[in-house]
Design a protein around this motif. Structure first.
Motif, mmCIF file in Angstrom:
data_model
loop_
_atom_site.group_PDB
_atom_site.id
_atom_site.type_symbol
_atom_site.label_atom_id
_atom_site.label_comp_id
_atom_site.label_asym_id
_atom_site.label_seq_id
_atom_site.Cartn_x
_atom_site.Cartn_y
_atom_site.Cartn_z
ATOM 1 N N ARG A 1 23.535 29.312 50.665
ATOM 2 C CA ARG A 1 22.883 29.296 51.973
ATOM 3 C C ARG A 1 21.511 29.963 51.993
ATOM 4 N NH1 ARG A 1 28.400 29.933 52.352
ATOM 5 N NH2 ARG A 1 27.996 31.921 51.330
ATOM 6 N N SER A 2 21.313 30.992 51.142
ATOM 7 C CA SER A 2 20.122 31.845 51.266
ATOM 8 C C SER A 2 18.932 31.258 50.513
ATOM 9 C CB SER A 2 20.413 33.240 50.706
ATOM 10 O OG SER A 2 21.605 33.746 51.227
ATOM 11 N N TYR B 1 42.474 37.562 46.644
ATOM 12 C CA TYR B 1 41.272 37.786 45.820
ATOM 13 C C TYR B 1 41.682 38.173 44.396
ATOM 14 C CZ TYR B 1 36.822 39.799 44.245
ATOM 15 O OH TYR B 1 35.678 40.088 43.534
ATOM 16 N N SER C 1 26.313 45.905 46.386
ATOM 17 C CA SER C 1 25.915 44.544 46.789
ATOM 18 C C SER C 1 26.386 44.338 48.226
ATOM 19 C CB SER C 1 26.590 43.496 45.890
ATOM 20 O OG SER C 1 27.963 43.392 46.219
HETATM 21 P P1 NAP Z 1 27.272 39.080 47.011
HETATM 22 O O1 NAP Z 1 26.349 40.231 47.094
HETATM 23 O O2 NAP Z 1 28.111 38.731 48.183
HETATM 24 O O3 NAP Z 1 26.436 37.790 46.549
HETATM 25 C C1 NAP Z 1 27.132 36.595 46.431
HETATM 26 C C2 NAP Z 1 26.238 35.547 45.806
HETATM 27 O O4 NAP Z 1 27.046 34.399 45.595
HETATM 28 C C3 NAP Z 1 25.113 35.125 46.714
HETATM 29 O O5 NAP Z 1 24.007 34.746 45.925
HETATM 30 C C4 NAP Z 1 25.696 33.919 47.431
HETATM 31 O O6 NAP Z 1 24.738 32.932 47.820
HETATM 32 C C5 NAP Z 1 26.529 33.326 46.345
HETATM 33 N N1 NAP Z 1 27.614 32.517 46.858
HETATM 34 C C6 NAP Z 1 28.637 32.880 47.679
HETATM 35 N N2 NAP Z 1 29.422 31.820 47.933
HETATM 36 C C7 NAP Z 1 28.868 30.781 47.250
HETATM 37 C C8 NAP Z 1 29.189 29.416 47.117
HETATM 38 N N3 NAP Z 1 30.257 28.898 47.744
HETATM 39 N N4 NAP Z 1 28.393 28.634 46.350
HETATM 40 C C9 NAP Z 1 27.303 29.129 45.725
HETATM 41 N N5 NAP Z 1 26.941 30.414 45.825
HETATM 42 C C10 NAP Z 1 27.712 31.213 46.582
HETATM 43 O O7 NAP Z 1 28.305 39.261 45.808
HETATM 44 P P2 NAP Z 1 28.265 40.199 44.490
HETATM 45 O O8 NAP Z 1 28.857 41.495 44.833
HETATM 46 O O9 NAP Z 1 26.941 40.119 43.850
HETATM 47 O O10 NAP Z 1 29.365 39.419 43.624
HETATM 48 C C11 NAP Z 1 29.052 38.567 42.552
HETATM 49 C C12 NAP Z 1 30.322 38.312 41.753
HETATM 50 O O11 NAP Z 1 30.831 39.556 41.278
HETATM 51 C C13 NAP Z 1 31.455 37.683 42.543
HETATM 52 O O12 NAP Z 1 32.151 36.770 41.740
HETATM 53 C C14 NAP Z 1 32.350 38.860 42.885
HETATM 54 O O13 NAP Z 1 33.685 38.466 43.111
HETATM 55 C C15 NAP Z 1 32.189 39.695 41.635
HETATM 56 N N6 NAP Z 1 32.492 41.113 41.777
HETATM 57 C C16 NAP Z 1 31.764 41.915 42.602
HETATM 58 C C17 NAP Z 1 32.077 43.280 42.686
HETATM 59 C C18 NAP Z 1 31.306 44.231 43.561
HETATM 60 O O14 NAP Z 1 31.726 45.411 43.687
HETATM 61 N N7 NAP Z 1 30.189 43.850 44.138
HETATM 62 C C19 NAP Z 1 33.125 43.811 41.923
HETATM 63 C C20 NAP Z 1 33.849 42.947 41.092
HETATM 64 C C21 NAP Z 1 33.515 41.606 41.020
HETATM 65 P P3 NAP Z 1 24.138 32.869 49.326
HETATM 66 O O15 NAP Z 1 23.195 34.041 49.401
HETATM 67 O O16 NAP Z 1 23.443 31.565 49.391
HETATM 68 O O17 NAP Z 1 25.306 33.016 50.247
#
Ligand code: NAP
Length: 245
Positions: free
Chosen positions: A36-37, A152, A187
């Motif tokens: 979306r972004s 999740y 994040s």
């Molecule tokens: P985030 O800050 O919420 O960013 C999510 C990113 O994924 C954004 O660029 C978003 O794009 C994109 N996205 C979401 N849904 C999507 C879709 N349906 N199709 C395409 N792009 C999509 O998340 P994050 O914390 O960086 O997480 C990244 C990964 O790390 C994820 O797999 C998450 O489960 C994993 N993870 C995160 C943490 C943590 O503590 N942050 C810990 C363990 C694992 P838009 O901006 O366009 O929405």
């Protein structure tokens, strides 16, 4: 990584953004996928180009099979090859079991599991004779026991199963498949997943005494994408600052 082409899903923000920036610094031409972004994705691309890197933004919802196919078609049209796929896009929502339903399941599994499966298939079809790299972003949650976190956690456990089996299947073609399991990482997702008043308690469970930064995860992904990791496949690497929950 000069001459290599990498697709990073969900690269407009957070961990995916840091991965795209790091792979571009290492010389790869990077597809910055987003859902979306668009403005934020274009900012990531502009930042990479300012550093003399190569990047392009492509919109595709990783929860929609036809959009996943289009992402890889457009990547092929634009760059003519593919070497690295980072399945980073992820969805998160905690819900108590009594309020969990099909919509909750679909919102998480369509992106976190089916998205990884279909993107990996598209990449495997397109990797050339020199092999390829698939790096899946799992989560420490896959092994944790958090109330409300079952769907999740199950989706990320599935990602680790896909990682193992795809590694076994694609190894003969010189394709490695690994996962990185981040702990708590700063994040937008963490702002939803971990309330501010719970942060100090979680930080206290890490050996290194802080939250992760997106760059901490990006550096591990860059290693797995590099030739230095050629003998590693089917593994899930924890990157959590020593979190023991
Ligand atoms: P985030 O800050 O919420 O960013 C999510 C990113 O994924 C954004 O660029 C978003 O794009 C994109 N996205 C979401 N849904 C999507 C879709 N349906 N199709 C395409 N792009 C999509 O998340 P994050 O914390 O960086 O997480 C990244 C990964 O790390 C994820 O797999 C998450 O489960 C994993 N993870 C995160 C943490 C943590 O503590 N942050 C810990 C363990 C694992 P838009 O901006 O366009 O929405």
């Amino acid at each position: 990584m000069t001459g290599k082409v990498a697709v990073v899903t969900g690269a407009s923000r957070g961990i995916g953004r840091a991965i795209a920036e790091r792979l571009a610094r290492d010389g790869a031409q990077v597809v910055v996928n987003y859902a979306r972004s668009s403005e934020r994705a274009e900012q990531v691309v502009a930042g990479i180009r300012e550093q003399r890197g190569h990047a392009t933004a492509i919109q595709a919802d990783m929860g929609q099979p036809e959009e996943i196919a289009r992402l890889f078609e457009q990547t092929a049209e634009r760059f003519g090859r593919l070497d690295i796929l980072v399945n980073n896009a992820g969805a998160y929502e905690a819900r108590p079991l009594e309020r969990s339903d099909e919509a909750h399941y679909a919102a998480l599994f369509d992106v976190n599991v089916r998205g990884v499966l279909l993107a990996s298939r598209e990449a495997a079809r397109r990797f050339g004779d020199t092999g390829g790299r698939i790096i899946n972003i799992s989560s420490g949650a896959a092994r944790a026991a958090v109330p409300g976190g079952a769907v999740y956690a199950a989706s990320k456990a599935a990602v680790e199963a896909l990682t193992r089996c795809h590694a076994a299947e694609l190894g003969p073609r010189g394709i490695t498949v690994n996962a990185v399991a981040p702990g708590f990482t700063q994040s937008d997702m963490l702002d939803v997943a971990l309330p501010m008043d719970a942060r100090e308690a979680m930080i206290a469970l890490t050996a290194l005494g802080r939250l992760g930064r997106p760059e901490d995860i990006a550096d591990v992904v860059a290693f797995l994408a590099s030739d230095d990791a050629r003998w590693i496949t089917g593994e899930t690497l924890g990157a959590s600052g020593g979190l023991r929950a």
